[in-house]
Scaffold this motif. Structure first.
Motif, PDB file in Angstrom:
ATOM      1  N   ASP A  31       0.827  -1.211   0.000  1.00 43.12           N
ATOM      2  CA  ASP A  31       0.000   0.000   0.000  1.00 43.12           C
ATOM      3  C   ASP A  31       0.857   1.255   0.000  1.00 43.12           C
ATOM      4  OD1 ASP A  31      -2.010  -1.831   0.217  1.00 43.12           O
ATOM      5  OD2 ASP A  31      -2.859  -1.041   2.073  1.00 43.12           O
ATOM      6  N   ARG A  54      12.848   1.002   7.419  1.00 48.09           N
ATOM      7  CA  ARG A  54      13.658   0.349   8.449  1.00 48.09           C
ATOM      8  C   ARG A  54      15.006  -0.029   7.860  1.00 48.09           C
ATOM      9  NH1 ARG A  54      10.141  -4.306  11.132  1.00 48.09           N
ATOM     10  NH2 ARG A  54       9.719  -4.983   8.991  1.00 48.09           N
ATOM     11  N   ASN A  74      15.384  -3.170   0.818  1.00 50.61           N
ATOM     12  CA  ASN A  74      13.960  -3.435   1.063  1.00 50.61           C
ATOM     13  C   ASN A  74      13.073  -2.408   0.348  1.00 50.61           C
ATOM     14  OD1 ASN A  74      14.451  -1.213   2.634  1.00 50.61           O
ATOM     15  ND2 ASN A  74      13.776  -2.091   4.572  1.00 50.61           N
ATOM     16  N   ASN A 100       8.611   1.174  16.628  1.00 50.86           N
ATOM     17  CA  ASN A 100       8.962   0.819  18.003  1.00 50.86           C
ATOM     18  C   ASN A 100       9.984   1.771  18.614  1.00 50.86           C
ATOM     19  OD1 ASN A 100       7.230  -1.446  18.170  1.00 50.86           O
ATOM     20  ND2 ASN A 100       8.591  -2.475  16.729  1.00 50.86           N
ATOM     21  N   ALA A 126       2.455   1.210   8.393  1.00 49.09           N
ATOM     22  CA  ALA A 126       3.419   0.219   8.878  1.00 49.09           C
ATOM     23  C   ALA A 126       2.733  -0.753   9.822  1.00 49.09           C
ATOM     24  CB  ALA A 126       4.567   0.913   9.605  1.00 49.09           C
ATOM     25  N   ALA A 142      -4.265   2.604   9.402  1.00 48.16           N
ATOM     26  CA  ALA A 142      -4.638   1.441   8.577  1.00 48.16           C
ATOM     27  C   ALA A 142      -5.336   0.391   9.429  1.00 48.16           C
ATOM     28  CB  ALA A 142      -3.388   0.856   7.913  1.00 48.16           C
ATOM     29  N   SER A 196      -8.373  -2.647   9.844  1.00 48.14           N
ATOM     30  CA  SER A 196      -8.540  -3.864   9.031  1.00 48.14           C
ATOM     31  C   SER A 196      -9.881  -4.543   9.255  1.00 48.14           C
ATOM     32  CB  SER A 196      -7.416  -4.841   9.391  1.00 48.14           C
ATOM     33  OG  SER A 196      -7.686  -6.118   8.866  1.00 48.14           O
ATOM     34  N   TYR A 224      -3.140 -10.325  15.595  1.00 47.29           N
ATOM     35  CA  TYR A 224      -3.081  -9.198  14.642  1.00 47.29           C
ATOM     36  C   TYR A 224      -4.345  -8.359  14.752  1.00 47.29           C
ATOM     37  CZ  TYR A 224      -3.630  -6.811  10.136  1.00 47.29           C
ATOM     38  OH  TYR A 224      -3.864  -5.860   9.152  1.00 47.29           O
ATOM     39  N   LYS A 276      -4.878  -4.480  16.007  1.00 47.95           N
ATOM     40  CA  LYS A 276      -5.494  -3.467  15.133  1.00 47.95           C
ATOM     41  C   LYS A 276      -6.717  -2.846  15.806  1.00 47.95           C
ATOM     42  CE  LYS A 276      -3.055  -3.305  11.259  1.00 47.95           C
ATOM     43  NZ  LYS A 276      -2.515  -2.065  10.684  1.00 47.95           N
ATOM     44  N   GLU A 300      -5.354  -6.452  -2.991  1.00 46.09           N
ATOM     45  CA  GLU A 300      -4.251  -7.221  -3.553  1.00 46.09           C
ATOM     46  C   GLU A 300      -3.725  -6.519  -4.799  1.00 46.09           C
ATOM     47  OE1 GLU A 300      -4.081 -10.249  -1.626  1.00 46.09           O
ATOM     48  OE2 GLU A 300      -5.732  -9.280  -0.571  1.00 46.09           O
ATOM     49  N   PHE A 344       0.976 -13.783   1.265  1.00 41.34           N
ATOM     50  CA  PHE A 344      -0.486 -13.657   1.368  1.00 41.34           C
ATOM     51  C   PHE A 344      -1.083 -14.553   0.283  1.00 41.34           C
ATOM     52  CE2 PHE A 344       1.218  -9.732   3.149  1.00 41.34           C
ATOM     53  CZ  PHE A 344       0.588  -9.729   4.384  1.00 41.34           C
TER      54      PHE A 344
END
Ligand code: NAP
Ligand code: F7E
Length: 338
Positions: A13, A33, A39, A65, A86, A128, A130, A153, A157, A184, A192
């Protein structure tokens, strides 16, 4: 020039949102990161675009973090809009690392919200959220449906979702949570289920792989096309009033149907190649997610365009092409910014 700060810019995203905002003339800061390998494959092509060469895309190191770093970055950048994308975004992985998932997906959001409140309280904030938060609630689900999460998870969220609402109500901040159903693309992470299937289809077609091991084929999801969903995020932050919104297609299909469509697209018989591996079954599963996005349609004029079959086909086609060209994991399309 409006300034945006995107966390998770290296993800599916984040890469589409960066493209959208750059095309709209934003100065975009992206949090990345430090990693021992590169990455940034999903966003590298943005640097090659002549219109982005004026340094409108700036990557800065940080982590959800590391609250002190978030605070310092926001104090320096003073963005107009913040998109918190993130997350440790994999549901099955969250059962294996529930504490780490909570640190990033729950407390990470509080760290960010606290920094926004302290140094740029007028910034508009997108969280974000979900559809996983609906968990076992009956479908179709909308903004008023009870939230009954079924994984670490989803529970993380849910905390972040309520925290975002609390900062809106307690401090008058423009903080909203988008409750997005599965979306997707050819840039979807390879673990996924949709992308795992379409990559396998391409490898099987090329003779490089024979079997695809999957878990629960009966799970049903409301799958949309990611670039349309980042447009919805942006619209939420342009609204007059801060509100939470569901984004979804309203169409629901099983994992088995996705498999059937994807293999058929490449002229393959899925039953010859797909096997069930119990390792991919989850301790608690979400059986059916189907969204009702009528509030987004009414207030934001947002509506999903790409249908299930088109989505499966475009993902298979992209992976077949990548396989033929010996390309890496992600589609790279250079968009032109005017
Ligand atoms: P994704 O491709 O897995 O990307 C996740 C991003 O988060 C990556 O950029 C990753 O960085 C970054 N990240 C992870 N942990 C971090 C940390 N501790 N500090 C800073 N960055 C960190 O996920 P996505 O599909 O783009 O999803 C974007 C967001 O929407 C996520 O919050 C996800 O939970 C949520 N969501 C997604 C969907 C969907 O269907 N795609 C639906 C609803 C909600 P690295 O590249 O360094 O790993
Ligand atoms: O699983 C089943 C699995 O991992 C979809 C994330 O973006 O959307 C995503 O979460 C379904 C599940 O996505 C395999 O059990 C079968 O029922 O692609 P997924 P997800 O769990 O729905 C939500 C909205 C998010 O917020 C998340 O960040 O497919 N399934 N066999 C499998 N899933 C995987 N991953 N791998 C399999 O082999």
């Amino acid at each position: 020039m409006p300034t945006a700060f995107i966390t998770g810019i290296t993800g599916q995203d984040g890469s589409y949102l960066a493209e959208l905002l750059l095309a709209k003339g934003y100065l975009v800061y992206g949090l990345i990161r430090r990693s021992s390998t590169f990455n940034t494959a999903r966003i590298d092509h943005l640097y090659q675009d002549p219109h982005v060469k004026d340094y409108r895309l700036r990557l800065v190191y940080g982590d959800l973090n590391d609250g002190a770093r978030l605070h310092a970055l926001l104090a320096e950048i003073k963005p107009d809009e913040i998109y918190n994308l993130a997350a440790q975004a994999h549901v099955q992985v969250s059962f294996e690392m529930p504490e780490g998932t909570g640190q990033t997906d729950a407390l990470g959001v509080t760290r960010l919200l606290e920094s926004v409140r302290a140094v740029c309280p007028a910034a508009r904030f997108y969280q974000a959220g979900s559809s996983e938060m609906f968990g076992s609630s009956p479908a179709p689900q909308n903004e008023d449906t009870t939230l009954l999460p079924r994984s670490p998870y989803a529970i993380a969220k849910l905390y972040a979702h309520h925290m975002t609402r609390n900062y809106r109500e307690a401090y008058g901040m423009f903080a909203v949570s988008g409750i997005l159903f599965n979306h997707e693309s050819p840039r979807r992470g390879a673990t996924f289920v949709t992308r795992k299937i379409t990559r396998a289809v391409a490898a099987i077609k090329a003779g490089a792989q024979d079997k695809l091991f999957l878990g629960n084929l009966d799970a049903r999801r409301d799958w949309g096309f990611a670039p349309e969903y980042v447009e919805g995020m942006w619209r939420m932050l342009q609204a007059t009033t801060p509100r939470d919104y569901v984004l979804a297609t309203g169409e629901v299909h099983s994992v088995r149907e996705f498999v059937e469509r994807a293999f058929a697209r490449a002229g393959l018989d899925w039953q010859q190649h797909v096997e069930i591996d119990p390792r991919y079954l989850r301790p608690t599963e979400v059986d059916v997610l189907q969204g009702d996005a009528s509030r987004a349609a009414k207030d934001l004029g947002w509506k999903a365009q790409t249908r299930f079959h088109e989505l499966a086909d475009l993902m298979v086609d992209a992976d077949l092409q990548a396989q033929q060209q010996g390309r890496g994991e992600f589609e790279v399309v250079t968009r032109h910014f005017t």
